[in-house]
Design an enzyme around this catalytic site. Structure first.
Site: not given
Length: 185
Positions: A133-134
């Site tokens: 998700d980064d």
């Protein structure tokens, strides 16, 4: 990529798990210099040191005066409360499996999967964390692999299997790829 950037180097871990999580909360969605300044001002409000008990003695307005948003102040107070009362014990963090620790930490307001994964990487030094998700990891993966667009998290999860059991190292290189000029392939 490895030749261009060199070996991975992680910043020094915080003195303890509570300090690491507080730092992560402060640094969420802020530029490094601004977050560092706020973090230092916050620590300065604690003459007896950073601990759950000492944080809970601070009035909320002191947290705000240090530069913390209302949401971050509430998150730090919730963390201090839950660590202090044993709801979120940290002394056994190193013994827990990654997913078990992520689940435990996510019970704290303002700590989600990303913050828990940063804790696993930068404090516990876990070798196989893949923070899909980064945005930096997604952009870096695209750059390093010559993709026009960053892969969505679900696709990146599968693409990371290639790097097991060293996905933390792969994530570190993805972060570096974002701000490194890579040679043409």
């Amino acid at each position: 990529m490895i030749e261009a950037v060199g070996p991975p180097v992680l910043r020094e871990p915080q003195p303890d798990a509570f300090a690491a999580l507080v730092r992560s909360i402060v640094f969420q969605q802020l530029a490094g210099r601004a977050a560092s300044a706020i973090h230092q001002r916050f620590l300065a409000t604690l003459p007896n040191g950073l601990s759950p008990q000492n944080v809970l003695t601070l009035p909320p307005e002191v947290l705000r005066e240090a530069g913390l948003s209302g949401a971050k102040a509430a998150s730090i107070l919730d963390l201090a409360t839950k660590v202090g009362d044993g709801t979120v014990p940290l002394e056994d963090a190193e013994a827990l499996a990654d997913e078990d620790l992520i689940t435990r930490l996510a019970t704290v307001r303002g700590i989600g999967r990303w913050t828990a994964e940063m804790f696993l990487i930068f404090h516990l030094r876990r070798p196989d964390v893949w923070p899909v998700d980064d945005l930096g990891v997604r952009k870096g993966y695209a750059k390093a692999h010559g993709l026009a667009l960053p892969p969505p998290p679900r696709a990146l999860m599968a693409l990371g299997d290639l790097y097991r059991p060293w996905r933390t190292v792969a994530a570190w290189y993805c972060w570096r790829a974002v701000d490194t000029v890579l040679p043409e392939a």
